[in-house]
Design a protein around this motif. Structure first.
Motif, PDB file in Angstrom:
ATOM      1  N   VAL A  79      28.928  46.087  32.835  1.00  0.00           N
ATOM      2  CA  VAL A  79      29.315  44.750  32.367  1.00  0.00           C
ATOM      3  C   VAL A  79      28.111  43.837  32.123  1.00  0.00           C
ATOM      4  CG1 VAL A  79      31.612  44.797  33.379  1.00  0.00           C
ATOM      5  CG2 VAL A  79      29.686  44.121  34.802  1.00  0.00           C
ATOM      6  N   GLN A  80      26.910  44.408  32.174  1.00  0.00           N
ATOM      7  CA  GLN A  80      25.713  43.569  31.993  1.00  0.00           C
ATOM      8  C   GLN A  80      24.928  43.904  30.727  1.00  0.00           C
ATOM      9  OE1 GLN A  80      23.471  43.575  35.679  1.00  0.00           O
ATOM     10  NE2 GLN A  80      25.222  42.878  36.889  1.00  0.00           N
ATOM     11  N   ARG A 105      33.530  37.117  31.394  1.00  0.00           N
ATOM     12  CA  ARG A 105      34.129  37.482  30.097  1.00  0.00           C
ATOM     13  C   ARG A 105      34.977  38.756  30.190  1.00  0.00           C
ATOM     14  NH1 ARG A 105      29.684  37.723  25.712  1.00  0.00           N
ATOM     15  NH2 ARG A 105      31.472  37.525  24.336  1.00  0.00           N
ATOM     16  N   PHE A 106      34.801  39.502  31.299  1.00  0.00           N
ATOM     17  CA  PHE A 106      35.525  40.776  31.408  1.00  0.00           C
ATOM     18  C   PHE A 106      36.959  40.626  31.926  1.00  0.00           C
ATOM     19  CE2 PHE A 106      31.310  42.086  30.602  1.00  0.00           C
ATOM     20  CZ  PHE A 106      31.427  43.304  29.944  1.00  0.00           C
ATOM     21  N   SER A 107      37.426  39.379  32.043  1.00  0.00           N
ATOM     22  CA  SER A 107      38.862  39.191  32.277  1.00  0.00           C
ATOM     23  C   SER A 107      39.620  39.512  30.986  1.00  0.00           C
ATOM     24  CB  SER A 107      39.148  37.758  32.725  1.00  0.00           C
ATOM     25  OG  SER A 107      38.748  36.854  31.719  1.00  0.00           O
ATOM     26  N   ASP A 108      38.901  39.540  29.873  1.00  0.00           N
ATOM     27  CA  ASP A 108      39.508  39.826  28.565  1.00  0.00           C
ATOM     28  C   ASP A 108      39.400  41.334  28.291  1.00  0.00           C
ATOM     29  OD1 ASP A 108      40.170  40.170  25.933  1.00  0.00           O
ATOM     30  OD2 ASP A 108      38.548  38.928  25.126  1.00  0.00           O
ATOM     31  N   CYS A 135      31.594  47.902  37.691  1.00  0.00           N
ATOM     32  CA  CYS A 135      32.324  47.131  36.690  1.00  0.00           C
ATOM     33  C   CYS A 135      32.366  45.690  37.195  1.00  0.00           C
ATOM     34  CB  CYS A 135      33.723  47.720  36.500  1.00  0.00           C
ATOM     35  SG  CYS A 135      33.677  49.482  36.002  1.00  0.00           S
ATOM     36  N   SER A 136      33.142  44.810  36.557  1.00  0.00           N
ATOM     37  CA  SER A 136      33.244  43.442  37.071  1.00  0.00           C
ATOM     38  C   SER A 136      34.337  43.394  38.132  1.00  0.00           C
ATOM     39  CB  SER A 136      33.547  42.470  35.924  1.00  0.00           C
ATOM     40  OG  SER A 136      34.885  42.632  35.504  1.00  0.00           O
ATOM     41  N   VAL A 137      34.645  42.213  38.611  1.00  0.00           N
ATOM     42  CA  VAL A 137      35.689  42.058  39.626  1.00  0.00           C
ATOM     43  C   VAL A 137      37.083  42.340  39.044  1.00  0.00           C
ATOM     44  CG1 VAL A 137      36.143  39.600  39.239  1.00  0.00           C
ATOM     45  CG2 VAL A 137      36.329  40.535  41.570  1.00  0.00           C
ATOM     46  N   HIS A 138      37.184  42.289  37.716  1.00  0.00           N
ATOM     47  CA  HIS A 138      38.484  42.405  37.064  1.00  0.00           C
ATOM     48  C   HIS A 138      38.914  43.863  36.914  1.00  0.00           C
ATOM     49  CE1 HIS A 138      36.018  39.069  35.385  1.00  0.00           C
ATOM     50  NE2 HIS A 138      37.072  38.351  35.740  1.00  0.00           N
ATOM     51  N   PRO A 139      40.118  44.206  37.349  1.00  0.00           N
ATOM     52  CA  PRO A 139      40.594  45.585  37.149  1.00  0.00           C
ATOM     53  C   PRO A 139      40.564  46.000  35.678  1.00  0.00           C
ATOM     54  CG  PRO A 139      42.063  44.398  38.631  1.00  0.00           C
ATOM     55  CD  PRO A 139      41.088  43.390  38.107  1.00  0.00           C
ATOM     56  N   GLU A 140      40.731  45.019  34.788  1.00  0.00           N
ATOM     57  CA  GLU A 140      40.715  45.345  33.346  1.00  0.00           C
ATOM     58  C   GLU A 140      39.392  45.990  32.939  1.00  0.00           C
ATOM     59  OE1 GLU A 140      41.441  42.437  34.687  1.00  0.00           O
ATOM     60  OE2 GLU A 140      43.424  41.786  33.978  1.00  0.00           O
ATOM     61  N   SER A 141      38.300  45.580  33.590  1.00  0.00           N
ATOM     62  CA  SER A 141      36.997  46.149  33.213  1.00  0.00           C
ATOM     63  C   SER A 141      36.911  47.615  33.645  1.00  0.00           C
ATOM     64  CB  SER A 141      35.854  45.339  33.840  1.00  0.00           C
ATOM     65  OG  SER A 141      35.791  45.541  35.243  1.00  0.00           O
ATOM     66  N   CYS A 167      30.060  33.028  44.702  1.00  0.00           N
ATOM     67  CA  CYS A 167      30.033  33.277  43.258  1.00  0.00           C
ATOM     68  C   CYS A 167      31.070  32.342  42.636  1.00  0.00           C
ATOM     69  CB  CYS A 167      30.353  34.733  42.943  1.00  0.00           C
ATOM     70  SG  CYS A 167      31.987  35.262  43.490  1.00  0.00           S
ATOM     71  N   PRO A 168      31.084  32.173  41.312  1.00  0.00           N
ATOM     72  CA  PRO A 168      32.065  31.272  40.689  1.00  0.00           C
ATOM     73  C   PRO A 168      33.498  31.680  41.033  1.00  0.00           C
ATOM     74  CG  PRO A 168      30.405  31.946  39.104  1.00  0.00           C
ATOM     75  CD  PRO A 168      30.177  32.772  40.327  1.00  0.00           C
ATOM     76  N   GLU A 169      34.349  30.674  41.125  1.00  0.00           N
ATOM     77  CA  GLU A 169      35.756  30.887  41.464  1.00  0.00           C
ATOM     78  C   GLU A 169      36.386  31.991  40.596  1.00  0.00           C
ATOM     79  OE1 GLU A 169      37.225  28.996  43.954  1.00  0.00           O
ATOM     80  OE2 GLU A 169      38.916  30.383  43.715  1.00  0.00           O
ATOM     81  N   GLU A 170      36.023  32.009  39.317  1.00  0.00           N
ATOM     82  CA  GLU A 170      36.628  32.955  38.367  1.00  0.00           C
ATOM     83  C   GLU A 170      36.281  34.408  38.695  1.00  0.00           C
ATOM     84  OE1 GLU A 170      34.914  30.296  37.657  1.00  0.00           O
ATOM     85  OE2 GLU A 170      36.256  28.994  36.505  1.00  0.00           O
TER      86      GLU A 170
END
Ligand SMILES: [Zn+2]
Length: 434
Positions: A79-80, A105-108, A135-141, A167-170
């Motif tokens: 993701v980087q 951005r990887f929530s998308d 990957c990112s925190v998002h399962p989608e990633s 880290c940011p809330e998101e």
């Protein structure tokens, strides 16, 4: 039944070489043949013999190029891709100013799919056939990552980062969400195709005690899985981890106390150890994963391979994109070599190629399937052209021995030297639209 025949010079390792002249550590065949079966595994490897090639099977003739097992990158952040080359003073500034912004951005899922496609193209371009990715925190990633790996039939490891603070809330999950999402992803992806799920708490700074506790539960429930994280990368990071876990005299001790240290633990960076931490690494059998281009880029420090060897600690070498600055494992080994020079150590080129192939396969516990050219292993291969560019072709006029060629490939080589990348016997690089 063979589906493909591949001809060229073959280099494969039996064990880590004791030095440049340890010819017993590897096999080298000047005119070699690899036969690939219909499942993408090696049916035969040895000296070229036309009579072994079944009727109707064409030969990919790569002479005079050198064929090795595909390169393995045991620490990379997929993701980087759009973080690489971001100007920052150090690790924590780099994370906060760029990385934690980009990973949102990887929530998308569409963004994840697009980057996954570009990421796998780049690995193939560089001769890397297996990697362990954050990957990112998002399962989608994670969905994007493993779906793309399956499309290409690549042996890929990876997992969602768990992070519930600092880290940011998101980008925050929670102890419970981190556990549940990781559990769901393990059920969804581990063992599908050639995928391996990796439990991935980012590091102790971004995981609360409650999250490290559920990470231990995940480990206990899935003892066959790898675990990857970061430790002892940078002085400020170590100080901050100590502030957040004030009861622990060492950074590594935090992970050890939460049951996260063992032979399946990939400890990214592992630069600044206190003496007791060296004992913990050895006794646990954990792997120190050095990321030289990242460590130089962020000014984090210099990994000491000789110290690790003296202390019986397992080592692996990785890119750490996007803190790292090259996707190329050849460029990475060149920097690893230079780091050892600065530490007063010495790394011979034969050992370098062991790290890139069989060594990193052992670090990931995947040595049964990849990392060597031998019957039964997957035909994940890289074809290396040491004359790929004019300056290398000129130098090659003075190269007489295999180890000289390997050292030149490491010192001057990059993706231009990767003449072909095979995944399970299928040529992938030549199929890319470059
Ligand atoms: Zn990393």
């Amino acid at each position: 039944m063979s589906s493909r025949a591949i001809r060229g010079r073959l280099l494969s390792f039996r064990q880590r070489p004791a030095g440049r002249d340890d010819i017993g550590a590897y096999s080298y065949v000047e005119d070699g043949l690899i036969l690939v079966d219909a499942d993408g595994r090696i049916a035969f490897s040895g000296t070229y013999d036309a009579s072994k090639i079944p009727a109707g099977v064409a030969v990919d003739d790569h002479r005079p190029n050198l064929i090795c097992a595909g390169f393995i990158d045991p620490h990379i952040h997929f993701v980087q891709m759009q973080v690489v080359g971001s100007y920052a003073a150090n690790l924590l500034e780099w994370l906060n100013s760029y990385t934690f912004i980009e990973e949102q951005r990887f929530s998308d899922p569409e963004h994840g799919s697009r980057i996954a496609s570009a990421f796998f193209d780049e690995l193939i371009r560089q001769g890397t056939t297996t990697a362990s990715a954050f990957c990112s925190v998002h399962p989608e990633s994670v969905d994007a990552y493993f779906a793309e790996a399956m499309k290409r039939n690549m042996a890929m490891a990876g997992g969602k980062v768990m992070m519930d603070r600092e880290c940011p809330e998101e980008l925050r999950d929670s102890a419970e969400r981190g556990y549940e999402e990781s559990s769901d992803l393990i059920a969804k992806w581990h063992g599908k195709g050639r995928n391996s799920y990796v439990i991935s708490p980012r590091f102790a700074i971004t995981s609360s005690p409650a999250q490290l506790a559920v990470t231990r539960v995940l480990r206990d429930e899935h003892p066959d899985l790898l675990l990857q994280t970061h430790v002892n990368e940078n002085r400020d990071e170590i100080k901050k981890a100590g502030e957040l876990y004030p009861d622990y005299p060492t950074y590594l001790g935090i992970y050890a106390d939460y049951g996260l240290l063992g032979p399946k633990s990939l400890m990214g960076h592992s630069i600044h150890y206190k003496p007791h931490e060296l004992d913990m690494m050895r006794e646990s059998g954990a792997v120190a994963v050095s990321c030289p281009t990242s460590n130089l880029f962020l000014g984090s420090g210099l990994y000491d391979l000789a110290q690790a060897d003296r202390n019986g600690i397992r080592s692996a070498v990785a890119t750490d994109i996007g803190g790292g600055t090259s996707y190329s494992m050849l460029r990475t080994m060149d920097e690893f070599y230079k780091v050892q020079q600065l530490k007063g150590g010495r790394l011979d080129p034969v050992s370098s190629f062991w790290f890139l192939t069989a060594g990193n396969a052992e670090a990931l516990g995947m040595e049964a399937d990849i990392g060597r050219i031998e019957a039964g292993k997957f035909a994940d291969l890289v074809v290396l052209d040491a004359r790929a560019v004019p300056s290398m072709a000129i130098k090659m006029e003075r190269v007489e021995r295999l180890e000289e060629e390997l050292f030149m490939l490491q010192t001057l080589g990059d993706d231009r030297c990767i003449a072909e990348t095979y995944v399970a016997g299928v040529p992938m690089k030549s199929a890319l639209s470059l």
